[in-house]
Design an enzyme around this catalytic site. Structure first.
Site, PDB file in Angstrom:
ATOM      1  N   GLU A 243       0.890  -1.172   0.000  1.00  0.00           N
ATOM      2  CA  GLU A 243       0.000   0.000   0.000  1.00  0.00           C
ATOM      3  C   GLU A 243       0.920   1.210   0.000  1.00  0.00           C
ATOM      4  OE1 GLU A 243      -3.245  -0.070  -0.140  1.00  0.00           O
ATOM      5  OE2 GLU A 243      -3.634  -2.174   0.246  1.00  0.00           O
ATOM      6  N   CYS A 277      -2.402   9.632   2.165  1.00  0.00           N
ATOM      7  CA  CYS A 277      -2.078   8.937   0.918  1.00  0.00           C
ATOM      8  C   CYS A 277      -3.167   9.147  -0.117  1.00  0.00           C
ATOM      9  CB  CYS A 277      -1.843   7.457   1.175  1.00  0.00           C
ATOM     10  SG  CYS A 277      -3.204   6.670   2.029  1.00  0.00           S
TER      11      CYS A 277
END
Ligand code: NAD
Length: 498
Positions: A243, A277
């Site tokens: 991720e 993010c």
């Protein structure tokens, strides 16, 4: 901020986590060595056997117990998150609330998703009962970042635990106190075995965990580190879920609710000081509504401030070195013809960065192509949404995206090359526990959250059980010529037509 003390007498090396608003020491933690990590993984192996044998029901009960503890002590955890990252208490609460939702969902749904399911055996094997069930991998190593130190690692940890694995968790060196709190409270709910353990330290400790022979590594962090982790994991053929970073785009169509889109832009870009993010870093707006949209974003941004006082909408930068990256992106954009309609070079202060909105920035500049990870956003005018899609997709990243549109919302969302898209609300997919979460391209691969997240931490086991023997044996040397002829006829009847 972190500082490291090397001990000359051979005793344990330690490091400090520090409050980014004051530089005060928040806590001191060991730098775990390769040997320490190996011992934790060894202990985790025994814990994994016990935890997996407990079965879905009992594991779900324990996870619910833990969920209750985390929920009742939410304030305590918010304080630690605030002290280590600098984010306001209310943002810490929002992050933890979402993590609790995921914990509840994973505990409740693991059996339904991972338990045995019948599959059709097909015409050739009609005498078989076919089923698939998902077994735990064993020990999962979770390596986390600091920006959402609860929500992000728990997105892997809770799903891995619900699937029956033991976990060794290496939190970011910026947020070891948050990691320790999570592991300690889990041990209150599961005191028998160290099913969730903590190892602390810098990148070397993470590398030791990656190399330790765990059955999977779940990594959340930068793309650069993700590549190193993959290379290290390859030594033992250890599978990984990555991720990584993002450069999320938002599309604003001509028929969009501009007030809502402007609000989503400012919050999506500036909340958590832009250290998200899936934060909004680029916006592509239909030319018919561009001026109106920009003026709304300017108005709203002027009402938002970063600071360490309780009135500030967001806090200081957690990682001081990010200030240089943000300054670099803004300066480059301005030097190449961009304009700051809010903020600018001076917005980058000693600890905080004030909201910065950039327009007319060339598409190939760092502010449009690289992850800025600050409270900045670029806004560009596009002649139509097809051009918006093209520019949004012109990125090496592909994590999240947002669309504001009435008529074409679903169509535009489908065309964006990202793991997830929110329509008419910012970042909404992150709060829906049943949806998978993950990236494309440099944003990584594999999925956490939802059914896909549970399966990510398990291995499918296929079982074919013969219910009765076939009158003609196919899988035997006793197969005759007559059987072969019959089989040829049968397969022609089944699949021979055009
Ligand atoms: P980072 O890559 O610097 O560090 C992440 C973790 O990796 C830390 O625990 C660190 O100690 C460890 N690490 C560093 N080098 C290592 C190595 N060689 N081997 C093993 N472990 C190592 O990232 P960060 O600064 O903590 O986090 C910010 C980044 O994380 C941003 O790029 C952000 O976009 C990304 N992020 C992604 C998601 C997502 O879900 N995709 C979520 C949050 C943050």
């Amino acid at each position: 901020m972190t500082t490291m003390q090397r001990q000359r007498d051979g005793s344990e090396e330690t490091f400090d986590s520090r409050d980014p608003a004051t530089d005060d020491v928040v806590g001191t933690y060991p730098v775990h060595t390769t040997e320490d990590v190996a011992e934790s993984v060894e202990r985790a192996r025994r814990a994994a056997d016990w935890w997996s044998a407990l079965g879905y029901q009992q594991r779900a009960e324990r996870l619910r117990l833990w969920k209750g503890i985390v929920t009742r002590r939410l304030d305590q955890l918010c304080e630690i998150v605030h002290a280590e990252t600098g984010k306001p208490h209310s943002d810490a609460q929002l992050e933890i609330t979402l993590a609790i939702e995921h914990l509840a969902w994973a505990a409740k749904n693991a059996k339904k998703i991972l338990g045995a399911h019948r599959r059709p055996a097909g015409n050739l094997m009609a005498n078989q009962a076919a089923s698939v069930e998902h077994h735990p991998l064993g020990v999962v190593g979770v390596i986390g970042p600091w920006n959402y130190p609860v929500y992000t690692p728990l997105g892997s940890i809770t799903y891995a635990l619900a699937a029956g694995n033991a976990v060794v968790f290496k939190p970011s060196e910026f947020t070891p106190g948050v990691g320790k709190w999570l592991v300690d409270t889990f041990a209150e709910a599961v005191p028998e075995y160290p099913v969730l353990q903590l190892v602390t330290g810098y990148g070397d400790t993470g590398a030791a965990l990656t190399r330790s022979g765990v059955d999977k590594i779940a990594f959340t962090g930068s793309t650069e580190t993700g590549k190193k982790i993959m290379a290290t994991a390859a030594e033992n053929l250890t599978p990984v879920v990555i991720e990584a970073g993002g450069k999320d785009a938002m599309l604003v169509d001509a028929d969009a609710d501009l007030e809502a889109a402007a609000d989503a832009t400012v919050w999506g870009a500036c909340s958590n000081a832009g250290q998200t993010c899936i934060g909004v870093e680029r916006v592509y707006v239909h030319e018919r509504v561009y001026d109106d949209f920009v003026s709304r974003v300017v108005d709203k941004s002027n009402g938002v401030r970063g600071g360490s006082d309780s009135d500030a909408e967001y806090g200081p930068m957690t990682m001081r070195s990010q200030l240089d990256v943000i300054r670099g992106h803004i300066s480059d954009a301005l030097a190449r013809g961009g304009r700051a309609v809010v903020g600018g070079r001076d917005a980058v202060q000693e600890r905080e960065v004030q909201p910065t909105v950039l327009v007319d920035v060339p598409e190939d500049s760092a502010a449009v192509q690289e992850e800025t990870f600050g409270p900045t956003v670029t806004i560009a005018r596009v002649p139509d949404m097809d051009e918006g899609v093209r520019r949004a997709n012109n990125s090496r990243y592909g994590l999240g995206s947002t669309v504001f549109a009435k008529r074409r919302g679903m169509e535009l969302a489908r065309r964006l090359r990202t793991g997830q898209t929110a329509i008419n609300a910012p970042l909404s997919f992150a709060g829906i526990a049943s949806l998978p979460f993950g990236g494309v391209g440099d944003s990584g691969f594999g999925r956490i959250h939802g059914p896909e997240g549970l399966r990510e931490f398990s291995r499918p086991k296929a079982i074919a059980r013969q219910r009765f023997p076939m009158p003609v044996a196919l899988t035997s040397f006793a197969r005759s010529e007559k059987t072969d002829t019959l089989l040829a006829k049968f397969i022609t009847i089944l699949h021979g037509n055009r």
